[in-house]
Write a protein that holds these residues in place. Structure first.
Motif, PDB file in Angstrom:
ATOM      1  N   HIS A 103       0.828  -1.194   0.000  1.00 18.44           N
ATOM      2  CA  HIS A 103       0.000   0.000   0.000  1.00 18.44           C
ATOM      3  C   HIS A 103       0.869   1.254   0.000  1.00 18.44           C
ATOM      4  O   HIS A 103       2.074   1.190   0.237  1.00 18.44           O
ATOM      5  CB  HIS A 103      -0.971   0.007   1.190  1.00 18.44           C
ATOM      6  CG  HIS A 103      -0.306  -0.106   2.524  1.00 18.44           C
ATOM      7  ND1 HIS A 103       0.076  -1.305   3.082  1.00 18.44           N
ATOM      8  CD2 HIS A 103       0.053   0.854   3.419  1.00 18.44           C
ATOM      9  CE1 HIS A 103       0.633  -1.094   4.264  1.00 18.44           C
ATOM     10  NE2 HIS A 103       0.633   0.210   4.496  1.00 18.44           N
ATOM     11  N   VAL A 104       0.238   2.371  -0.312  1.00 20.18           N
ATOM     12  CA  VAL A 104       0.934   3.651  -0.324  1.00 20.18           C
ATOM     13  C   VAL A 104       0.195   4.630   0.576  1.00 20.18           C
ATOM     14  O   VAL A 104      -1.033   4.561   0.721  1.00 20.18           O
ATOM     15  CB  VAL A 104       1.053   4.232  -1.754  1.00 20.18           C
ATOM     16  CG1 VAL A 104       1.889   3.318  -2.633  1.00 20.18           C
ATOM     17  CG2 VAL A 104      -0.317   4.472  -2.364  1.00 20.18           C
ATOM     18  N   ILE A 105       0.960   5.543   1.173  1.00 17.49           N
ATOM     19  CA  ILE A 105       0.384   6.568   2.037  1.00 17.49           C
ATOM     20  C   ILE A 105       0.587   7.911   1.351  1.00 17.49           C
ATOM     21  O   ILE A 105       1.717   8.286   1.004  1.00 17.49           O
ATOM     22  CB  ILE A 105       1.052   6.560   3.428  1.00 17.49           C
ATOM     23  CG1 ILE A 105       0.877   5.177   4.076  1.00 17.49           C
ATOM     24  CG2 ILE A 105       0.449   7.644   4.325  1.00 17.49           C
ATOM     25  CD1 ILE A 105       1.720   4.982   5.326  1.00 17.49           C
ATOM     26  N   LEU A 106      -0.502   8.642   1.140  1.00 18.30           N
ATOM     27  CA  LEU A 106      -0.483   9.866   0.345  1.00 18.30           C
ATOM     28  C   LEU A 106      -0.870  11.076   1.197  1.00 18.30           C
ATOM     29  O   LEU A 106      -1.736  10.978   2.069  1.00 18.30           O
ATOM     30  CB  LEU A 106      -1.460   9.752  -0.827  1.00 18.30           C
ATOM     31  CG  LEU A 106      -1.370   8.496  -1.690  1.00 18.30           C
ATOM     32  CD1 LEU A 106      -2.484   8.501  -2.736  1.00 18.30           C
ATOM     33  CD2 LEU A 106      -0.005   8.387  -2.362  1.00 18.30           C
ATOM     34  N   SER A 107      -0.245  12.189   0.904  1.00 20.41           N
ATOM     35  CA  SER A 107      -0.595  13.425   1.603  1.00 20.41           C
ATOM     36  C   SER A 107      -0.138  14.623   0.799  1.00 20.41           C
ATOM     37  O   SER A 107       0.696  14.520  -0.101  1.00 20.41           O
ATOM     38  CB  SER A 107       0.049  13.455   2.997  1.00 20.41           C
ATOM     39  OG  SER A 107       1.467  13.462   2.881  1.00 20.41           O
ATOM     40  N   ASN A 108      -0.724  15.785   1.138  1.00 21.10           N
ATOM     41  CA  ASN A 108      -0.289  17.067   0.597  1.00 21.10           C
ATOM     42  C   ASN A 108      -0.617  18.124   1.647  1.00 21.10           C
ATOM     43  O   ASN A 108      -1.752  18.177   2.135  1.00 21.10           O
ATOM     44  CB  ASN A 108      -1.002  17.387  -0.722  1.00 21.10           C
ATOM     45  CG  ASN A 108      -0.518  18.678  -1.349  1.00 21.10           C
ATOM     46  OD1 ASN A 108      -0.725  19.762  -0.816  1.00 21.10           O
ATOM     47  ND2 ASN A 108       0.132  18.560  -2.509  1.00 21.10           N
ATOM     48  N   LYS A 109       0.357  18.920   1.998  1.00 22.23           N
ATOM     49  CA  LYS A 109       0.192  19.878   3.094  1.00 22.23           C
ATOM     50  C   LYS A 109      -0.965  20.843   2.874  1.00 22.23           C
ATOM     51  O   LYS A 109      -1.543  21.380   3.838  1.00 22.23           O
ATOM     52  CB  LYS A 109       1.490  20.664   3.296  1.00 22.23           C
ATOM     53  CG  LYS A 109       2.642  19.822   3.821  1.00 22.23           C
ATOM     54  CD  LYS A 109       3.903  20.662   3.977  1.00 22.23           C
ATOM     55  CE  LYS A 109       5.055  19.802   4.508  1.00 22.23           C
ATOM     56  NZ  LYS A 109       6.310  20.596   4.664  1.00 22.23           N
ATOM     57  N   GLN A 110      -1.341  21.072   1.618  1.00 27.80           N
ATOM     58  CA  GLN A 110      -2.411  22.016   1.332  1.00 27.80           C
ATOM     59  C   GLN A 110      -3.810  21.405   1.464  1.00 27.80           C
ATOM     60  O   GLN A 110      -4.808  22.117   1.376  1.00 27.80           O
ATOM     61  CB  GLN A 110      -2.230  22.586  -0.076  1.00 27.80           C
ATOM     62  CG  GLN A 110      -0.928  23.354  -0.284  1.00 27.80           C
ATOM     63  CD  GLN A 110      -0.823  23.907  -1.690  1.00 27.80           C
ATOM     64  OE1 GLN A 110      -1.758  24.539  -2.193  1.00 27.80           O
ATOM     65  NE2 GLN A 110       0.312  23.653  -2.333  1.00 27.80           N
ATOM     66  N   ILE A 111      -3.860  20.062   1.604  1.00 24.57           N
ATOM     67  CA  ILE A 111      -5.161  19.384   1.683  1.00 24.57           C
ATOM     68  C   ILE A 111      -5.322  18.765   3.068  1.00 24.57           C
ATOM     69  O   ILE A 111      -4.651  17.789   3.413  1.00 24.57           O
ATOM     70  CB  ILE A 111      -5.282  18.298   0.588  1.00 24.57           C
ATOM     71  CG1 ILE A 111      -5.130  18.941  -0.787  1.00 24.57           C
ATOM     72  CG2 ILE A 111      -6.620  17.564   0.691  1.00 24.57           C
ATOM     73  CD1 ILE A 111      -5.126  17.956  -1.936  1.00 24.57           C
ATOM     74  N   LYS A 112      -6.209  19.344   3.877  1.00 24.41           N
ATOM     75  CA  LYS A 112      -6.384  18.894   5.259  1.00 24.41           C
ATOM     76  C   LYS A 112      -7.320  17.693   5.364  1.00 24.41           C
ATOM     77  O   LYS A 112      -7.165  16.846   6.242  1.00 24.41           O
ATOM     78  CB  LYS A 112      -6.931  20.042   6.111  1.00 24.41           C
ATOM     79  CG  LYS A 112      -6.052  21.287   6.118  1.00 24.41           C
ATOM     80  CD  LYS A 112      -4.648  20.978   6.625  1.00 24.41           C
ATOM     81  CE  LYS A 112      -3.773  22.232   6.643  1.00 24.41           C
ATOM     82  NZ  LYS A 112      -2.367  21.923   7.036  1.00 24.41           N
ATOM     83  N   ASN A 113      -8.293  17.620   4.449  1.00 19.49           N
ATOM     84  CA  ASN A 113      -9.270  16.526   4.499  1.00 19.49           C
ATOM     85  C   ASN A 113      -9.422  15.899   3.113  1.00 19.49           C
ATOM     86  O   ASN A 113     -10.382  16.178   2.390  1.00 19.49           O
ATOM     87  CB  ASN A 113     -10.625  17.045   4.993  1.00 19.49           C
ATOM     88  CG  ASN A 113     -10.547  17.609   6.394  1.00 19.49           C
ATOM     89  OD1 ASN A 113     -10.239  16.896   7.349  1.00 19.49           O
ATOM     90  ND2 ASN A 113     -10.805  18.904   6.519  1.00 19.49           N
TER      91      ASN A 113
END
Length: 481
Positions: free
Chosen positions: A425-435
Motif C-alpha cells: 500500500h501507499v500513504i499519500l498526503s499534501n500539506k495544502q489538503i487537510k481533508n
C-alpha cells in the motif's frame, strides 16, 4: 425443335443426377490450407463446398478412420473431426469427384489476433525489435494466417489468405505483437502455435462488432454515429467483422488477443458496453467461451484532455467480464506524441503471460498488474491498498520517488501527493489538503507510471500499477490548449 430441346433438357437432368460431381469440385475455405495449425485435443470443424448430394470422404493421417459426409442442397458440407495432442506434420485428404490433400498440417494452439494499428504494426513500420528478430525468426512450429484488409455488407464465408510457416520473409508485414505473443507460447508450451492476424489500423471497435448489435442498441448506435469518416479505414458497424472475422468463426481457436481503443477514446463512456458486446458476439459465433486478453492503451497526447484516461478506465472496468485479462503498458512508451509505441516485444510477452497463467495454468511469473482495492483516510493522509502485489510495491530503478499520485478535498481540486510506499500500500498526503476525499493515479492522457509490483514479470521487471481514480466526478475533456 421443341422435341430436341426437351430431349437435351432430359439428358442434362439425368447426367447431373447420375454424376453430381461432374460440375463442381471440392472446394475448401482459405483457412483450411497447407501449413495450417488445428486446435489440439479438441473437436474441429472441416467444411467446404461441392456438388449438392456429393459424398465426401475425409481421411486424416493421425487417425486410421475414414469419415464421410454428404453435401447439402446448397452445395455445402461439413464434418467434425477430433484432433490428438500437439504434433505433426500431418495430412488431411478430401475425396469426392476430385481429391484435395492438405499437407504440413500441425496440431497445436490457435489464437486470433485483432485490433487496430498497434496490433497491425510490423517490420514494415520501422520497429527496431522486429527488424533485429527477422534474420533468426525461422520456426516451423509457428504458423501465420494473415487476413487482408477487407470489408463486406454481410457476413462472408471465406477470405483471401493462406497459412504460412514463420520465416524472415513471412514475418515481414505480420503483426509484431502477435508474433511475440506466439513465440512466447511456443517456447513455454513446446507446441505448434497458429496465429490468425486480422487487424486494421485506425478502426474503431464498432467495425469489428456485428452491425445489428450496434444498430439495435440506442447508446452504442449514438456513439457509433459520432465516429468520423476517413479514406483510410471503415467506420460503419460490422464491416470488418463481416469480412475479417465471420469467415473464420467455424475454425476452432484457443482464444483471442486484442489491441485497440485509441479510435474510441472520444466515446469512452460506452466502450465497456461495446467491448463486452463484441466479446460475447464472437464467443457466440465460435460457440465457445474462449479467453479474451487485451492491451490497455498507452499514454498519448490526445487533442482533448483526459479522453485517453477515460478509455483506459473503461478498459479496466471490462475486466469484470468473464474470462478476460488486461496487459497494462503505461511504462512501455518512449514518446507520448507517438500513438504507436515501438516496444511490441514486451506487449506480446505480457499478453502471453496472461494466456500462460489463465489458459494453460503456468504461473511461473506474475501476469496481473497491481490494481486499486480500497482506501482509508486518517486525518490529512490517505492509505491506498492494492491487489496483485503480494511482495509489495517498488519505485522504478533509478528513480527516487513515486509519481502520478494526486489527491483532492471536497473542492475537487487535485494536487500532487507526497508518496510513501509501505508494502502493498501507499500513504499519500499534501500539506495544502487537510481533508482528502479522492485519489487519482496516472489518470491523464500522457501519464507514465513509475511504480511497479516487486515480482519480476515478463522482461525481468515488475508490472506497472493500473491507472485508477476513486472519484466519480465530472472529468474535463475539453480541447488541449
Amino acid at each position: 425443335m421443341n422435341i430436341r430441346l426437351i430431349c437435351f433438357s432430359l439428358l442434362s437432368f439425368i447426367f447431373m443426377s447420375v454424376c453430381p460431381g461432374a460440375f463442381a469440385n471440392i472446394r475448401l475455405p482459405a483457412v483450411l490450407s497447407d501449413n495450417m495449425v488445428l486446435q489440439q485435443q479438441s473437436t474441429v470443424k472441416l467444411w467446404g463446398w461441392s456438388s449438392p448430394g456429393e459424398k465426401i470422404f475425409i481421411t486424416t493421417s493421425w487417425s486410421t478412420m475414414i469419415d464421410s459426409t454428404i453435401a447439402s442442397g446448397d452445395a455445402k458440407w461439413n464434418m467434425a473431426v477430433k484432433t490428438p495432442a500437439a504434433g505433426g506434420p500431418y495430412t488431411i485428404t478430401f475425396k469426392g469427384s476430385n481429391t484435395v490433400v492438405l499437407s504440413n498440417v500441425m496440431i497445436g494452439e490457435v489464437w486470433v489476433c485483432s485490433g487496430q494499428s498497434n496490433m497491425e504494426w510490423s517490420s514494415l513500420n520501422g520497429l527496431p525489435q522486429i527488424d533485429a528478430e527477422l534474420p533468426n525468426s525461422a520456426n516451423i512450429n509457428i504458423r501465420f494466417f494473415h487476413i487482408p484488409k477487407t470489408t463486406a455488407l454481410t457476413p462472408q464465408e471465406d477470405c483471401a489468405a493462406t497459412w504460412k510457416e514463420c520465416n524472415p520473409e513471412t514475418l515481414k508485414g505480420f503483426s509484431a505483437v502477435a508474433y511475440y505473443f506466439g513465440k512466447q507460447l511456443q517456447q513455454q508450451l513446446n507446441v505448434p502455435v497458429g496465429l490468425i492476424n486480422t487487424s486494421w489500423g485506425g478502426t474503431p471497435a464498432e467495425v469489428w462488432t456485428p452491425e445489428q448489435l450496434v444498430e439495435n442498441d440506442p447508446e452504442l448506435k449514438a456513439a457509433a454515429a459520432k465516429i468520423g469518416t476517413t479514406n483510410w479505414w471503415p467506420n460503419a458497424p460490422g464491416r470488418a467483422y463481416n469480412a475479417m472475422i465471420a469467415p473464420i468463426t467455424s475454425f476452432n481457436i484457443a482464444g483471442a488477443i486484442w489491441y485497440q481503443g485509441e479510435s474510441n477514446a472520444a466515446t469512452a463512456s460506452t466502450y465497456k458496453q461495446l467491448m463486452t458486446t463484441l466479446i460475447d458476439s464472437w464467443r457466440k459465433d465460435w460457440k465457445k467461451d474462449f479467453p479474451f486478453y487485451y492491451v490497455q492503451i498507452a499514454p498519448f497526447a490526445y487533442g482533448n484532455k483526459n479522453i485517453g484516461a477515460l478509455l483506459r478506465e473503461a478498459q479496466a472496468q471490462t475486466l469484470t467480464h468473464p474470462n478476460t485479462g488486461m496487459a497494462v503498458i503505461t511504462d512501455l512508451v518512449d514518446d507520448v506524441k507517438n500513438i504507436h509505441p515501438h516496444n511490441k516485444k514486451d506487449v506480446g510477452a505480457r499478453l502471453a503471460a496472461w494466456a500462460l497463467a489463465e489458459t494453460y495454468y503456468k504461473e511461473d511469473f506474475p501476469y496481473k498488474s497491481p490494481v486499486y482495492r480500497n482506501m482509508e483516510v486518517n486525518k490529512n493522509k490517505v492509505t491506498v491498498y492494492f491487489d496483485n502485489a503480494p511482495k509489495g510495491l517498488i519505485i522504478k530503478e533509478g528513480e527516487k520517488k513515486a509519481t502520478e499520485f494526486y489527491i483532492a478535498g471536497d473542492d475537487q481540486h487535485f494536487l500532487p501527493a507526497d508518496v510513501k510506499i509501505d508494502g502493498d500500500h501507499v500513504i499519500l498526503s499534501n500539506k495544502q489538503i487537510k481533508n482528502p476525499v479522492a485519489v487519482r493515479f496516472a489518470f491523464s492522457n500522457t501519464a507514465i507510471a513509475n511504480i511497479f509490483s516487486k515480482e519480476a514479470g515478463p522482461g525481468g521487471q515488475g508490472l506497472p500499477v493500473t491507472p485508477f481514480r476513486t472519484d466519480k466526478w465530472e472529468v474535463d475533456t475539453g480541447k488541449v490548449e
